[in-house]
Design a protein around this motif. Structure first.
Motif, mmCIF file in Angstrom:
data_model
loop_
_atom_site.group_PDB
_atom_site.id
_atom_site.type_symbol
_atom_site.label_atom_id
_atom_site.label_comp_id
_atom_site.label_asym_id
_atom_site.label_seq_id
_atom_site.Cartn_x
_atom_site.Cartn_y
_atom_site.Cartn_z
ATOM 1 N N LEU A 19 0.819 -1.217 0.000
ATOM 2 C CA LEU A 19 0.000 0.000 0.000
ATOM 3 C C LEU A 19 0.847 1.257 0.000
ATOM 4 C CD1 LEU A 19 -2.743 -0.760 2.717
ATOM 5 C CD2 LEU A 19 -2.866 -1.110 0.247
ATOM 6 N N VAL A 87 -10.103 5.027 13.826
ATOM 7 C CA VAL A 87 -9.976 4.206 15.042
ATOM 8 C C VAL A 87 -8.548 4.334 15.558
ATOM 9 C CG1 VAL A 87 -11.750 2.505 14.484
ATOM 10 C CG2 VAL A 87 -9.451 2.170 13.641
ATOM 11 N N ARG A 90 -3.874 4.356 20.639
ATOM 12 C CA ARG A 90 -2.989 5.256 21.378
ATOM 13 C C ARG A 90 -3.523 6.674 21.510
ATOM 14 N NH1 ARG A 90 2.200 5.620 18.521
ATOM 15 N NH2 ARG A 90 1.100 5.027 16.631
ATOM 16 N N ALA A 91 -4.476 7.023 20.685
ATOM 17 C CA ALA A 91 -5.079 8.368 20.698
ATOM 18 C C ALA A 91 -4.063 9.465 20.407
ATOM 19 C CB ALA A 91 -5.781 8.635 22.035
ATOM 20 N N GLU A 156 -11.179 2.925 3.584
ATOM 21 C CA GLU A 156 -10.065 3.284 2.681
ATOM 22 C C GLU A 156 -8.701 2.957 3.276
ATOM 23 O OE1 GLU A 156 -10.092 6.516 -0.038
ATOM 24 O OE2 GLU A 156 -12.049 7.220 0.615
ATOM 25 N N GLN A 160 -3.881 -2.534 8.356
ATOM 26 C CA GLN A 160 -4.412 -3.109 9.612
ATOM 27 C C GLN A 160 -5.934 -3.092 9.616
ATOM 28 O OE1 GLN A 160 -2.935 -1.771 13.397
ATOM 29 N NE2 GLN A 160 -0.891 -1.406 12.613
ATOM 30 N N VAL A 161 -6.481 -2.008 9.119
ATOM 31 C CA VAL A 161 -7.936 -1.885 9.097
ATOM 32 C C VAL A 161 -8.536 -2.871 8.086
ATOM 33 C CG1 VAL A 161 -9.766 -0.305 8.346
ATOM 34 C CG2 VAL A 161 -8.073 0.448 10.009
HETATM 35 N N1 LIG Z 1 -2.759 2.498 -1.256
HETATM 36 C C1 LIG Z 1 -3.854 2.800 -0.605
HETATM 37 O O1 LIG Z 1 -4.954 2.736 -1.163
HETATM 38 C C2 LIG Z 1 -3.748 3.183 0.830
HETATM 39 C C3 LIG Z 1 -4.912 3.533 1.522
HETATM 40 C C4 LIG Z 1 -4.789 3.848 2.873
HETATM 41 C C5 LIG Z 1 -3.557 3.797 3.481
HETATM 42 N N2 LIG Z 1 -2.460 3.455 2.782
HETATM 43 C C6 LIG Z 1 -1.162 3.351 3.428
HETATM 44 O O2 LIG Z 1 -1.271 2.453 4.494
HETATM 45 C C7 LIG Z 1 -0.380 2.859 5.523
HETATM 46 C C8 LIG Z 1 -1.046 2.680 6.847
HETATM 47 O O3 LIG Z 1 -1.490 1.352 6.993
HETATM 48 P P1 LIG Z 1 -1.305 0.598 8.376
HETATM 49 O O4 LIG Z 1 -1.725 -0.808 8.173
HETATM 50 O O5 LIG Z 1 0.059 0.886 8.893
HETATM 51 O O6 LIG Z 1 -2.288 1.362 9.335
HETATM 52 P P2 LIG Z 1 -3.843 1.734 9.360
HETATM 53 O O7 LIG Z 1 -4.672 0.539 9.136
HETATM 54 O O8 LIG Z 1 -4.102 2.938 8.526
HETATM 55 O O9 LIG Z 1 -3.936 2.231 10.865
HETATM 56 C C9 LIG Z 1 -3.484 1.407 11.907
HETATM 57 C C10 LIG Z 1 -3.732 2.140 13.179
HETATM 58 O O10 LIG Z 1 -5.136 2.275 13.364
HETATM 59 C C11 LIG Z 1 -5.458 2.058 14.715
HETATM 60 N N3 LIG Z 1 -6.191 0.796 14.807
HETATM 61 C C12 LIG Z 1 -6.319 -0.179 13.892
HETATM 62 N N4 LIG Z 1 -7.110 -1.139 14.356
HETATM 63 C C13 LIG Z 1 -7.508 -0.752 15.581
HETATM 64 C C14 LIG Z 1 -8.351 -1.326 16.560
HETATM 65 N N5 LIG Z 1 -8.983 -2.492 16.393
HETATM 66 N N6 LIG Z 1 -8.517 -0.646 17.712
HETATM 67 C C15 LIG Z 1 -7.911 0.542 17.925
HETATM 68 N N7 LIG Z 1 -7.115 1.134 17.029
HETATM 69 C C16 LIG Z 1 -6.927 0.482 15.874
HETATM 70 C C17 LIG Z 1 -4.136 1.996 15.468
HETATM 71 O O11 LIG Z 1 -3.845 3.359 15.719
HETATM 72 P P3 LIG Z 1 -2.914 3.912 16.876
HETATM 73 O O12 LIG Z 1 -1.517 3.589 16.427
HETATM 74 O O13 LIG Z 1 -3.196 5.395 16.861
HETATM 75 O O14 LIG Z 1 -3.279 3.257 18.145
HETATM 76 C C18 LIG Z 1 -3.215 1.420 14.413
HETATM 77 O O15 LIG Z 1 -1.866 1.711 14.648
HETATM 78 C C19 LIG Z 1 -0.051 4.307 5.279
HETATM 79 O O16 LIG Z 1 1.338 4.458 5.168
HETATM 80 C C20 LIG Z 1 -0.729 4.670 4.004
HETATM 81 O O17 LIG Z 1 0.143 5.286 3.100
HETATM 82 C C21 LIG Z 1 -2.521 3.169 1.460
#
Ligand SMILES: NC(=O)c1ccc[n+]([C@@H]2O[C@H](COP(=O)([O-])OP(=O)(O)OC[C@H]3O[C@@H](n4cnc5c(N)ncnc54)[C@H](OP(=O)(O)O)[C@@H]3O)[C@@H](O)[C@H]2O)c1
Length: 233
Positions: A19, A87, A90-91, A156, A160-161
């Motif tokens: 991503l 979501v 850590r807020a 979107e 993790q989401v």
């Molecule tokens: N290519 C695309 O279409 C696209 C779209 C979106 C994002 N991205 C990329 O994806 C990367 C981010 O992805 P990611 O997997 O690292 O993170 P993410 O899914 O965007 O966010 C993860 C964060 O969300 C919170 N979280 C997730 N599940 C939770 C739950 N059940 N309860 C509480 N909080 C929860 C936590 O936040 P806290 O750390 O604050 O606790 C966790 O660190 C970015 O670098 C972005 O560039 C790409």
């Protein structure tokens, strides 16, 4: 069981399933025509949800850009923009992030119970902070959004989401765009992480559409019985 919104997962990934590229800069995987398609999907959504890391790393606006689509929402008696939802455990979110500052519509932050008090300070001035439990469960978030009137939810990312929505069987549709490039960096974020997914070799997801859009391709999958062939997105 409580109801949840029709849920569409949307993202772009590289040919090797990433991503982003872990560079710190936003990786542009898509093209203008596809951004316009995504804008249309947003315009048909009641809410857009992203993880807190996406808010921090990408600083997205998450707005419908096209004025005609915004006007169309108003004419249909809907809010000008979809609700924005994130979501966090850590807020640690910047109230100055574009997620909060762009658009006049409401923003919701589902926060883990043990940090909700911390989030209640600065963040509560720019968003509605909701105790999402410990841990925050996406099913509970989905059901709460339905209670708040959300019938169409667009997720979107990030990885993790997507992992949780897919692994917990909370997605009705996947719109995956594949970009013609490789990232090749293990520290970058993948479309999904390890998990137990409902779709396996013996239970395959149903591919309903492939659409070339310039140099990317849209793959559209039906993930549940609720899948809508011709949705009003
Ligand atoms: N290519 C695309 O279409 C696209 C779209 C979106 C994002 N991205 C990329 O994806 C990367 C981010 O992805 P990611 O997997 O690292 O993170 P993410 O899914 O965007 O966010 C993860 C964060 O969300 C919170 N979280 C997730 N599940 C939770 C739950 N059940 N309860 C509480 N909080 C929860 C936590 O936040 P806290 O750390 O604050 O606790 C966790 O660190 C970015 O670098 C972005 O560039 C790409």
């Amino acid at each position: 069981m409580a109801e949840r919104p029709y849920t569409l997962l949307s993202c772009g990934m590289s040919l090797d399933g990433y991503l982003d590229d872990a560079s710190g800069d936003r990786l542009l995987l898509s093209n203008d025509a596809d951004f316009d398609r995504v804008d249309q999907v947003r315009a048909g959504s009641d809410a857009i949800l992203v993880g807190a890391a996406t808010v921090r790393n990408d600083d997205p606006r998450l707005l419908v850009r096209c004025p005609t689509r915004v006007a169309g929402r108003r004419t249909a008696g809907r809010s000008a923009q979809p609700l924005k939802v994130t979501v966090t455990n850590r807020a640690k979110l910047d109230p100055g992030a574009r997620f909060f500052t762009c658009g006049t519509g409401p923003k919701l932050v589902y926060c883990a119970s043990d940090t909700v008090a911390m989030a209640g300070g600065e963040l509560s001035r720019v968003a509605t902070v909701i105790d999402g439990g410990t841990p925050v469960e996406m099913r509970r978030v989905s059901e709460d959004l339905h209670v708040r009137g959300v019938r169409r939810l667009m997720v979107e990312g990030g990885g993790q989401v997507h992992t949780q929505f897919l692994g917990e069987g909370l997605a009705d549709e996947l719109q995956l765009v594949v970009a013609p490039l490789f990232v090749g960096r293990p520290e970058a974020t993948r479309f999904v992480g390890p998990g137990r997914y409902p779709w396996t070799a013996s239970h395959r997801a149903r591919l309903v559409e492939t659409r070339p859009i310039g140099d990317v391709v849209l793959l559209r999958y039906a993930l549940s019985e609720r899948f809508e062939e011709r949705p009003a997105w």
